[in-house]
Design a protein around this motif. Sequence first.
Motif, PDB file in Angstrom:
ATOM      1  N   ALA A   1      52.183  -9.445 -69.151  1.00  0.00           N
ATOM      2  CA  ALA A   1      51.729 -10.666 -69.821  1.00  0.00           C
ATOM      3  C   ALA A   1      52.756 -11.144 -70.846  1.00  0.00           C
ATOM      4  O   ALA A   1      53.054 -12.345 -70.934  1.00  0.00           O
ATOM      5  N   ILE A   2      53.302 -10.220 -71.616  1.00  0.00           N
ATOM      6  CA  ILE A   2      54.258 -10.604 -72.652  1.00  0.00           C
ATOM      7  C   ILE A   2      55.551 -11.128 -72.034  1.00  0.00           C
ATOM      8  O   ILE A   2      56.181 -12.045 -72.584  1.00  0.00           O
ATOM      9  N   LYS A   3      55.916 -10.620 -70.883  1.00  0.00           N
ATOM     10  CA  LYS A   3      57.097 -11.158 -70.187  1.00  0.00           C
ATOM     11  C   LYS A   3      56.849 -12.606 -69.755  1.00  0.00           C
ATOM     12  O   LYS A   3      57.765 -13.436 -69.763  1.00  0.00           O
ATOM     13  N   MET A   4      55.604 -12.929 -69.403  1.00  0.00           N
ATOM     14  CA  MET A   4      55.256 -14.312 -69.067  1.00  0.00           C
ATOM     15  C   MET A   4      55.311 -15.202 -70.314  1.00  0.00           C
ATOM     16  O   MET A   4      55.768 -16.346 -70.252  1.00  0.00           O
ATOM     17  N   ILE A   5      54.865 -14.660 -71.440  1.00  0.00           N
ATOM     18  CA  ILE A   5      54.958 -15.398 -72.710  1.00  0.00           C
ATOM     19  C   ILE A   5      56.426 -15.713 -73.002  1.00  0.00           C
ATOM     20  O   ILE A   5      56.790 -16.832 -73.386  1.00  0.00           O
ATOM     21  N   LYS A   6      57.274 -14.713 -72.787  1.00  0.00           N
ATOM     22  CA  LYS A   6      58.713 -14.868 -73.030  1.00  0.00           C
ATOM     23  C   LYS A   6      59.307 -16.011 -72.211  1.00  0.00           C
ATOM     24  O   LYS A   6      60.219 -16.717 -72.660  1.00  0.00           O
ATOM     25  N   HIS A   7      58.742 -16.226 -71.004  1.00  0.00           N
ATOM     26  CA  HIS A   7      59.248 -17.279 -70.127  1.00  0.00           C
ATOM     27  C   HIS A   7      58.529 -18.613 -70.328  1.00  0.00           C
ATOM     28  O   HIS A   7      58.666 -19.526 -69.508  1.00  0.00           O
ATOM     29  N   GLY A   8      57.745 -18.700 -71.417  1.00  0.00           N
ATOM     30  CA  GLY A   8      57.170 -19.980 -71.792  1.00  0.00           C
ATOM     31  C   GLY A   8      55.831 -20.340 -71.173  1.00  0.00           C
ATOM     32  O   GLY A   8      55.392 -21.490 -71.278  1.00  0.00           O
ATOM     33  N   ALA A   9      55.166 -19.386 -70.542  1.00  0.00           N
ATOM     34  CA  ALA A   9      53.865 -19.679 -69.923  1.00  0.00           C
ATOM     35  C   ALA A   9      52.804 -19.930 -70.993  1.00  0.00           C
ATOM     36  O   ALA A   9      52.895 -19.422 -72.110  1.00  0.00           O
ATOM     37  N   ASP A  10      51.793 -20.709 -70.632  1.00  0.00           N
ATOM     38  CA  ASP A  10      50.650 -20.943 -71.509  1.00  0.00           C
ATOM     39  C   ASP A  10      49.986 -19.594 -71.781  1.00  0.00           C
ATOM     40  O   ASP A  10      49.640 -18.872 -70.837  1.00  0.00           O
ATOM     41  N   PRO A  11      49.779 -19.206 -73.057  1.00  0.00           N
ATOM     42  CA  PRO A  11      49.212 -17.885 -73.373  1.00  0.00           C
ATOM     43  C   PRO A  11      47.915 -17.564 -72.634  1.00  0.00           C
ATOM     44  O   PRO A  11      47.709 -16.423 -72.199  1.00  0.00           O
ATOM     45  N   ILE A  12      47.061 -18.563 -72.464  1.00  0.00           N
ATOM     46  CA  ILE A  12      45.760 -18.310 -71.848  1.00  0.00           C
ATOM     47  C   ILE A  12      45.875 -17.990 -70.359  1.00  0.00           C
ATOM     48  O   ILE A  12      44.949 -17.473 -69.739  1.00  0.00           O
ATOM     49  N   LEU A  13      47.069 -18.261 -69.796  1.00  0.00           N
ATOM     50  CA  LEU A  13      47.301 -17.996 -68.369  1.00  0.00           C
ATOM     51  C   LEU A  13      48.176 -16.763 -68.140  1.00  0.00           C
ATOM     52  O   LEU A  13      48.537 -16.468 -67.004  1.00  0.00           O
ATOM     53  N   CYS A  14      48.491 -16.051 -69.197  1.00  0.00           N
ATOM     54  CA  CYS A  14      49.422 -14.922 -69.074  1.00  0.00           C
ATOM     55  C   CYS A  14      48.758 -13.615 -68.637  1.00  0.00           C
ATOM     56  O   CYS A  14      49.382 -12.786 -67.982  1.00  0.00           O
ATOM     57  N   GLY A  15      47.509 -13.426 -69.006  1.00  0.00           N
ATOM     58  CA  GLY A  15      46.828 -12.175 -68.677  1.00  0.00           C
ATOM     59  C   GLY A  15      46.406 -12.105 -67.217  1.00  0.00           C
ATOM     60  O   GLY A  15      46.051 -13.118 -66.614  1.00  0.00           O
ATOM     61  N   GLY A  16      46.458 -10.892 -66.661  1.00  0.00           N
ATOM     62  CA  GLY A  16      46.020 -10.691 -65.281  1.00  0.00           C
ATOM     63  C   GLY A  16      44.535 -10.989 -65.132  1.00  0.00           C
ATOM     64  O   GLY A  16      43.736 -10.635 -66.002  1.00  0.00           O
ATOM     65  N   ALA A  17      44.165 -11.640 -64.033  1.00  0.00           N
ATOM     66  CA  ALA A  17      42.772 -12.079 -63.855  1.00  0.00           C
ATOM     67  C   ALA A  17      42.082 -11.437 -62.657  1.00  0.00           C
ATOM     68  O   ALA A  17      40.964 -11.814 -62.309  1.00  0.00           O
TER      69      ALA A  17
END
Length: 317
Positions: free
Chosen positions: A104-120
């Motif tokens: 998830a934090i790697k997705m944050i690093k690449h600019g993703a919307d925080p609410i979409l970073c966690g596995g679902a």
Amino acid sequence: MKTTVIHSSIFGLVVGDALGVPVEFKKREFLKRFPVKDMQAYGVHDQPLGTWSDDSSLTFCLAESLCSGYNLDNIAQKFLQWFNAEIWTPHGKVFDIGIATDEAIKMIKHGADPILCGGASEMDNGNGSLMRILPLLFYLQDEKDLKVIFNRVKEVSSITHAHFRSAFACFIYVVYGLELLKGIDKREAYFNIQIKLKKFIAENDFEQKEIDLFKRVLMNDISTVPENEIYSSGYVLHSLEASLWCILTTGTYQDAVLKAVNLGDDTDTTGAITGGLAGLIYGFESIPEKWLSTIVKKNEIEELCEKMNDVYEKAEI
């Protein structure tokens, strides 16, 4: 130091975490023979005495962000700063991080919307959001609408863990904590949340098979479950059940966190989740001074608690 409920709960969590770090992954059978009775150094992660893990680090990140109000982007950026070892590491490096949180934090690093970073997906239900959700209590302490509370908890959980099961486990924990903040007895608070949450579930269109998973907590009395049926893995439902079980079957802070850690497996997280609630229930003075004195960066944690208390001031204890 003037202590408040914020000090009590945050230090309660950190001490529980630090007690568990040296024996993380040890099995219950091993800990029956060699139980944790005091703070230990080194062990599994080869860390000095009083070292806390990612559980506390991410709790501090959330607490620090909430001092400036509620902002998911800011929370996510704090997580990224920790990941890059810029803030809230005990010794300048990250030594323990869950797979889901890492991704998830790697997705944050690449600019993703925080609410979409966690596995679902259903497989994304580790305890990585439950272990850090505690500070949200203070932001939500005056909120009466359970729907608002649920949505906020779900958003904060979703930064790393977006599945309903993770969010709902965090929601139960927060609602229980909110009852405890009122000064209600821990057992009365537990039965209160069962009534409130059953009503909340009835009013919302949640998937029944998901709700059924929480039956031992919400429909039954988790404290009556025998120890051999309480699990302490990294699965979010196990962590929620184990922490409530430890709280409801003990009478002191010390007994609660030691019981949690000695369940084995994910010892630091079970200790942290239990410790946060136990600190809230029994107060700062209940945490053994000999444990508090070992905590790494204790002064910085005290300053964070004071900063948060200035924003979310509650009665002293």
